[in-house]
Write an enzyme that holds these catalytic residues in place. Structure first.
Site, PDB file in Angstrom:
ATOM      1  N   HIS A 104       0.839  -1.203   0.000  1.00 51.88           N
ATOM      2  CA  HIS A 104       0.000   0.000   0.000  1.00 51.88           C
ATOM      3  C   HIS A 104       0.871   1.248   0.000  1.00 51.88           C
ATOM      4  O   HIS A 104       1.677   1.466   0.899  1.00 51.88           O
ATOM      5  CB  HIS A 104      -0.886  -0.022   1.240  1.00 51.88           C
ATOM      6  CG  HIS A 104      -1.952   1.039   1.270  1.00 51.88           C
ATOM      7  ND1 HIS A 104      -3.148   0.924   0.582  1.00 51.88           N
ATOM      8  CD2 HIS A 104      -2.004   2.229   1.905  1.00 51.88           C
ATOM      9  CE1 HIS A 104      -3.890   1.992   0.802  1.00 51.88           C
ATOM     10  NE2 HIS A 104      -3.212   2.814   1.600  1.00 51.88           N
ATOM     11  N   ASP A 156      -8.767   0.917   5.749  1.00 48.59           N
ATOM     12  CA  ASP A 156      -7.490   1.632   5.899  1.00 48.59           C
ATOM     13  C   ASP A 156      -7.566   2.613   7.060  1.00 48.59           C
ATOM     14  O   ASP A 156      -8.371   3.545   7.042  1.00 48.59           O
ATOM     15  CB  ASP A 156      -7.211   2.383   4.588  1.00 48.59           C
ATOM     16  CG  ASP A 156      -5.863   3.096   4.568  1.00 48.59           C
ATOM     17  OD1 ASP A 156      -5.085   2.954   5.525  1.00 48.59           O
ATOM     18  OD2 ASP A 156      -5.606   3.809   3.571  1.00 48.59           O
TER      19      ASP A 156
HETATM   20  C1  DX5 Z   1      -3.850   7.460   6.162  1.00 51.68           C
HETATM   21  C2  DX5 Z   1      -3.297   6.428   5.201  1.00 51.68           C
HETATM   22  C3  DX5 Z   1      -3.153   5.066   5.804  1.00 51.68           C
HETATM   23  C4  DX5 Z   1      -2.253   5.022   6.987  1.00 51.68           C
HETATM   24  C5  DX5 Z   1      -2.356   3.708   7.680  1.00 51.68           C
HETATM   25  O1  DX5 Z   1      -4.118   8.635   5.504  1.00 51.68           O
HETATM   26  O2  DX5 Z   1      -4.130   6.295   4.087  1.00 51.68           O
HETATM   27  O3  DX5 Z   1      -2.786   4.109   4.833  1.00 51.68           O
HETATM   28  O4  DX5 Z   1      -0.941   5.311   6.663  1.00 51.68           O
HETATM   29  O5  DX5 Z   1      -1.527   3.744   8.796  1.00 51.68           O
HETATM   30  P1  DX5 Z   1      -1.888   3.025  10.173  1.00 51.68           P
HETATM   31  O6  DX5 Z   1      -2.049   1.564   9.845  1.00 51.68           O
HETATM   32  O7  DX5 Z   1      -0.704   3.329  10.993  1.00 51.68           O
HETATM   33  O8  DX5 Z   1      -3.170   3.631  10.674  1.00 51.68           O
HETATM   34 ZN    ZN Z   2      -3.879   4.571   2.601  1.00 57.52          ZN
END
Ligand code: DX5
Ligand code: ZN
Length: 220
Positions: A35, A177
Site C-alpha cells: 500500500h 485503511d
Molecule cells: C492514512 C493512510 C493510511 C495510513 C495507515 O491517511 O491512508 O494508509 O498510513 O496507517 P496506520 O495503519 O498506521 O493507521
Molecule cells: Zn492509505
C-alpha cells in the site's frame, strides 16, 4: 475464510532511509499487496511520495502495488502513476468532478481502479460505479497521517458495502485503511473487509517481526 484475507502494509510506516530493503522484507514476510500512500499537502495536510519513488521501489518486489492517491486533482497525474508501476490506483471521488471518467482513464492505462470513502463520505457516492470498480477502500481514520485510532463508527458502512458487493456477483476488493491493529483487524474482517491496510501494526518491532505481524493481522 481466513486465508482469503489480504494484508496490504502501508509503507508510510517503513524506514524511508532503506525503503527498498523494507519492501523486500514485507514481501518475504507474506504481504499480499504493497500500500503506497500518496499525499499532496493539499487534498490532505501531509506530503509523501510521488511516481519517481514508486518507479524505484518497483524493482524491489513483484507484489501488487496498491496505490492510494490522496491528491487533488487526480486526472493530470494518472499517467505518471500508471507508468511508474502501479497495479491498483485508488482515488477520492471528491477530488475530481467526474469520478466515472477518472475510473475510465485508470482502466485505459491498464490499471485496476479503486474508490476511497472518507469517514464523512456517504455510500451513495458509489451509485452507478459498481460495474467498473475493482476495489472499494473505506477509511477508518481521517486521511493524512499514519498511527491514528480506528473509527468504529465506520463498521456499519463496511457491512453495507459488503452486502452491495455481494449483490453484484463481481470480485470487488473491500479494503479498510486506518488504525488496523490485531484487535481492530478482526472487527473489520467480521464486517466484511477482505483487504486490510496496516502501517503501524505491520512495521512494529522491525523486520524480524514482520512475518508474525502479518500473520496475526490475517488471523491465521
Ligand atoms: C492514512 C493512510 C493510511 C495510513 C495507515 O491517511 O491512508 O494508509 O498510513 O496507517 P496506520 O495503519 O498506521 O493507521
Ligand atoms: Zn492509505
Amino acid at each position: 475464510m481466513a486465508n482469503q484475507i489480504k494484508i496490504s502494509p502501508s509503507i508510510l510506516s517503513a524506514d524511508f532511509s532503506c525503503l527498498g530493503n523494507e519492501i523486500e522484507a514485507i514481501d518475504n514476510a507474506g504481504a499480499d499487496y504493497i500500500h503506497v500512500d500518496v499525499m499532496d499537502g493539499h487534498y490532505v495536510p501531509n506530503l509523501t511520495i510521488g511516481p519517481e519513488v514508486i518507479k524505484d521501489i518497483r524493482k524491489s518486489t513483484n507484489k501488487t502495488f496498491d496505490v492510494h492517491l490522496m491528491i487533488e486533482p487526480v486526472n493530470p497525474l494518472l499517467e505518471s502513476f500508471a507508468k511508474a508501476g502501479s497495479d491498483i490506483i485508488t482515488f477520492h471521488p471528491e477530488a475530481e468532478s467526474n469520478p466515472k471518467k477518472t475510473m475510465g482513464i485508470i482502466k485505459k492505462l491498464g490499471c485496476k481502479t479503486g474508490i476511497s470513502l472518507n469517514p464523512s463520505t456517504p455510500i451513495e457516492v458509489l451509485d452507478g460505479l459498481f460495474d467498473e470498480v475493482d476495489l472499494i477502500l473505506v477509511m477508518t481514520v481521517v486521511p493524512g497521517f499514519g498511527g491514528q485510532s480506528f473509527m468504529e463508527d465506520q463498521l456499519p458502512k463496511i457491512e453495507n458495502i459488503r452486502k452491495m458487493i455481494d449483490l453484484t456477483g463481481r470480485q470487488i476488493d473491500l479494503e479498510v485503511d486506518g488504525g488496523i491493529n490485531f484487535e481492530t483487524a478482526s472487527k473489520a474482517i467480521s464486517a466484511g473487509a477482505n483487504v486490510l491496510v496496516a502501517g503501524t501494526a505491520t512495521f512494529k518491532g522491525g523486520p524480524s517481526q514482520y512475518e508474525k505481524n502479518i500473520k496475526t493481522l490475517r488471523g491465521v
